[in-house]
Design an enzyme around this catalytic site. Structure first.
Site, PDB file in Angstrom:
ATOM      1  N   ARG A  80       0.930  -1.165  -0.035  1.00  0.00           N
ATOM      2  CA  ARG A  80       0.063  -0.087  -0.046  1.00  0.00           C
ATOM      3  C   ARG A  80       0.842   1.161  -0.078  1.00  0.00           C
ATOM      4  O   ARG A  80       1.805   1.633   0.850  1.00  0.00           O
ATOM      5  CB  ARG A  80      -0.833  -0.179   1.250  1.00  0.00           C
ATOM      6  CG  ARG A  80      -1.632   1.378   1.419  1.00  0.00           C
ATOM      7  CD  ARG A  80      -2.901   1.112   1.954  1.00  0.00           C
ATOM      8  NE  ARG A  80      -3.531   2.409   2.133  1.00  0.00           N
ATOM      9  CZ  ARG A  80      -4.132   2.933   3.106  1.00  0.00           C
ATOM     10  NH1 ARG A  80      -4.434   2.072   3.884  1.00  0.00           N
ATOM     11  NH2 ARG A  80      -4.521   4.445   3.063  1.00  0.00           N
ATOM     12  N   ARG A 108      -5.809   1.808  -3.446  1.00  0.00           N
ATOM     13  CA  ARG A 108      -5.215   1.209  -2.363  1.00  0.00           C
ATOM     14  C   ARG A 108      -5.503  -0.281  -2.495  1.00  0.00           C
ATOM     15  O   ARG A 108      -6.364  -1.048  -3.011  1.00  0.00           O
ATOM     16  CB  ARG A 108      -5.392   1.503  -0.861  1.00  0.00           C
ATOM     17  CG  ARG A 108      -6.834   1.052  -0.338  1.00  0.00           C
ATOM     18  CD  ARG A 108      -7.850   2.177  -0.467  1.00  0.00           C
ATOM     19  NE  ARG A 108      -7.549   3.583  -0.124  1.00  0.00           N
ATOM     20  CZ  ARG A 108      -7.662   4.054   1.015  1.00  0.00           C
ATOM     21  NH1 ARG A 108      -7.747   3.647   2.080  1.00  0.00           N
ATOM     22  NH2 ARG A 108      -7.148   5.424   0.961  1.00  0.00           N
ATOM     23  N   ASP A 154      -6.633  -1.715   2.470  1.00  0.00           N
ATOM     24  CA  ASP A 154      -6.793  -0.828   3.539  1.00  0.00           C
ATOM     25  C   ASP A 154      -7.598  -1.725   4.713  1.00  0.00           C
ATOM     26  O   ASP A 154      -8.490  -2.436   4.333  1.00  0.00           O
ATOM     27  CB  ASP A 154      -7.793  -0.001   2.869  1.00  0.00           C
ATOM     28  CG  ASP A 154      -8.219   1.338   4.180  1.00  0.00           C
ATOM     29  OD1 ASP A 154      -7.517   1.355   5.184  1.00  0.00           O
ATOM     30  OD2 ASP A 154      -9.246   1.702   4.408  1.00  0.00           O
ATOM     31  N   ASP A 206      -9.037  -1.328   8.350  1.00  0.00           N
ATOM     32  CA  ASP A 206      -9.776  -0.360   9.465  1.00  0.00           C
ATOM     33  C   ASP A 206     -10.259  -1.039  10.654  1.00  0.00           C
ATOM     34  O   ASP A 206     -10.996  -2.010  10.492  1.00  0.00           O
ATOM     35  CB  ASP A 206     -10.791   0.526   8.828  1.00  0.00           C
ATOM     36  CG  ASP A 206     -10.347   1.581   7.829  1.00  0.00           C
ATOM     37  OD1 ASP A 206      -9.091   1.705   8.068  1.00  0.00           O
ATOM     38  OD2 ASP A 206     -10.906   1.965   7.079  1.00  0.00           O
TER      39      ASP A 206
HETATM   40  N1  LIG Z   1     -10.280   2.817  13.801  1.00  0.00           N
HETATM   41  C1  LIG Z   1      -9.320   2.992  12.969  1.00  0.00           C
HETATM   42  N2  LIG Z   1      -8.662   1.818  11.967  1.00  0.00           N
HETATM   43  C2  LIG Z   1      -7.298   1.985  11.400  1.00  0.00           C
HETATM   44  N3  LIG Z   1      -6.881   3.197  11.469  1.00  0.00           N
HETATM   45  C3  LIG Z   1      -7.199   4.248  12.322  1.00  0.00           C
HETATM   46  C4  LIG Z   1      -8.248   4.093  13.130  1.00  0.00           C
HETATM   47  N4  LIG Z   1      -8.733   5.330  13.627  1.00  0.00           N
HETATM   48  C5  LIG Z   1      -7.557   6.034  13.428  1.00  0.00           C
HETATM   49  N5  LIG Z   1      -6.698   5.592  12.537  1.00  0.00           N
HETATM   50  C6  LIG Z   1      -5.503   6.261  11.970  1.00  0.00           C
HETATM   51  O1  LIG Z   1      -5.865   6.641  10.578  1.00  0.00           O
HETATM   52  C7  LIG Z   1      -4.609   6.752  10.104  1.00  0.00           C
HETATM   53  C8  LIG Z   1      -4.889   6.820   8.346  1.00  0.00           C
HETATM   54  O2  LIG Z   1      -5.614   5.649   7.901  1.00  0.00           O
HETATM   55  P1  LIG Z   1      -5.719   5.292   6.300  1.00  0.00           P
HETATM   56  O3  LIG Z   1      -4.764   5.997   5.511  1.00  0.00           O
HETATM   57  O4  LIG Z   1      -5.989   3.861   6.235  1.00  0.00           O
HETATM   58  O5  LIG Z   1      -7.050   6.387   6.170  1.00  0.00           O
HETATM   59  P2  LIG Z   1      -8.043   6.088   4.909  1.00  0.00           P
HETATM   60  O6  LIG Z   1      -8.225   4.518   4.784  1.00  0.00           O
HETATM   61  O7  LIG Z   1      -7.369   6.748   3.690  1.00  0.00           O
HETATM   62  O8  LIG Z   1      -9.347   6.640   5.504  1.00  0.00           O
HETATM   63  P3  LIG Z   1     -10.371   6.224   6.522  1.00  0.00           P
HETATM   64  O9  LIG Z   1      -9.977   6.313   7.570  1.00  0.00           O
HETATM   65  O10 LIG Z   1     -11.532   7.158   6.163  1.00  0.00           O
HETATM   66  O11 LIG Z   1     -10.728   4.612   5.950  1.00  0.00           O
HETATM   67  C9  LIG Z   1      -4.062   5.628  10.320  1.00  0.00           C
HETATM   68  O12 LIG Z   1      -2.668   5.935  10.329  1.00  0.00           O
HETATM   69  C10 LIG Z   1      -4.211   5.320  11.698  1.00  0.00           C
HETATM   70  O13 LIG Z   1      -3.584   6.056  12.611  1.00  0.00           O
HETATM   71  N1  LIG Z   2     -16.492   2.050  -1.865  1.00  0.00           N
HETATM   72  C1  LIG Z   2     -15.549   2.317  -1.086  1.00  0.00           C
HETATM   73  N2  LIG Z   2     -14.933   3.792  -0.916  1.00  0.00           N
HETATM   74  C2  LIG Z   2     -14.028   3.852  -0.368  1.00  0.00           C
HETATM   75  C3  LIG Z   2     -13.288   3.139   0.663  1.00  0.00           C
HETATM   76  C4  LIG Z   2     -13.731   1.709   0.442  1.00  0.00           C
HETATM   77  O1  LIG Z   2     -13.166   0.908   1.255  1.00  0.00           O
HETATM   78  N3  LIG Z   2     -14.898   1.187  -0.351  1.00  0.00           N
HETATM   79  N4  LIG Z   2     -12.359   3.575   1.215  1.00  0.00           N
HETATM   80  C5  LIG Z   2     -12.035   4.815   1.425  1.00  0.00           C
HETATM   81  C6  LIG Z   2     -10.954   5.354   2.389  1.00  0.00           C
HETATM   82  O2  LIG Z   2     -10.750   4.251   3.615  1.00  0.00           O
HETATM   83  C7  LIG Z   2     -12.879   5.578   0.789  1.00  0.00           C
HETATM   84  N5  LIG Z   2     -14.021   5.221  -0.200  1.00  0.00           N
END
Ligand SMILES: Nc1ncnc2c1ncn2[C@@H]1O[C@H](COP(=O)(O)OP(=O)(O)OP(=O)(O)O)[C@@H](O)[C@H]1O
Ligand SMILES: Nc1nc2c(c(=O)[nH]1)N=C(CO)CN2
Length: 176
Positions: free
Chosen positions: A83, A92, A95, A97
């Site tokens: 990634r 990506r 991802d 979360d």
């Molecule tokens: N519940 C969580 N799970 C994963 N990462 C988290 C969480 N809460 C905060 N973070 C932080 O978010 C930061 C950015 O994560 P990432 O780059 O994956 O965001 P993203 O996937 O682009 O957006 P989103 O968070 O909206 O899915 C990570 O470095 C992490 O420290």
């Molecule tokens: N459909 C979809 N859209 C996104 C997604 C994802 O996993 N699925 N993740 C994002 C940032 O984490 C932003 N937008």
């Protein structure tokens, strides 16, 4: 042992291979047990829309890892699977979360749990509903079923069940 839920997403081919490898890597950790996996969904991109469709899914795990250790392990898998962070909310390979960790409300600089965008994302709530529709989400004080029923129909339309095609090689160019 703590129960936690992890969302997976990929929109760089081979998407399914990235998702299944991430699940394998999670299961490989001796302090993580994968309890349940949702179906896989193909979803239109939310936020930054000039990118390919995602595959999304959710898994339920049991773990002895602390929440920050689980985050660090998820991030190491993201790195391993190549990634790159360039566009915010952009394409990506994988991802990961953390959606929920033992019904805890965590707010640190690194980690916010329940995930702060969980309640507005059909691509998270639909697979989470597969695993446990009655799961209670602290902070939002709703079950998954309630949160999903409050989402606009348009959001839900962007999430469709997805299946590996018959005879399809998950790592090959025919993946779709
Ligand atoms: N519940 C969580 N799970 C994963 N990462 C988290 C969480 N809460 C905060 N973070 C932080 O978010 C930061 C950015 O994560 P990432 O780059 O994956 O965001 P993203 O996937 O682009 O957006 P989103 O968070 O909206 O899915 C990570 O470095 C992490 O420290
Ligand atoms: N459909 C979809 N859209 C996104 C997604 C994802 O996993 N699925 N993740 C994002 C940032 O984490 C932003 N937008």
């Amino acid at each position: 042992m703590v129960e936690a839920y992890i969302a997976l997403g990929s929109n760089i081919h081979p998407r399914y291979k990235f998702i299944s490898e991430a699940i394998e890597q999670l299961a490989f950790h001796e302090q993580i047990e994968v309890i349940k996996s949702s179906a896989i969904y193909e979803t239109v991109p939310v936020g930054y829309t000039e990118q390919g469709d995602f595959l999304n899914g959710v898994i339920k795990i049991q773990t002895n890892l602390a929440s920050v250790e689980l985050l660090a392990y998820c991030q190491s898998i993201e790195q391993k699977l190549g990634r790159k962070r360039s566009v915010e909310w952009g394409p990506r390979t994988i991802d990961l979360d953390i959606l929920l960790y033992n019904q805890e409300n965590i707010e640190t600089e690194q980690l916010i749990v329940p995930h702060p965008r969980l309640h507005e994302r059909a691509f998270v709530l639909v697979p989470l509903y597969d695993i446990d529709s009655h799961l209670y989400i602290p902070v939002y004080e709703r079950t998954v079923e309630q949160l999903l029923s409050e989402l606009a129909d348009d959001e839900k339309k962007g999430v469709r069940q997805w299946k590996l095609k018959n005879g399809e090689n998950a790592s090959g160019p025919t993946e779709s």
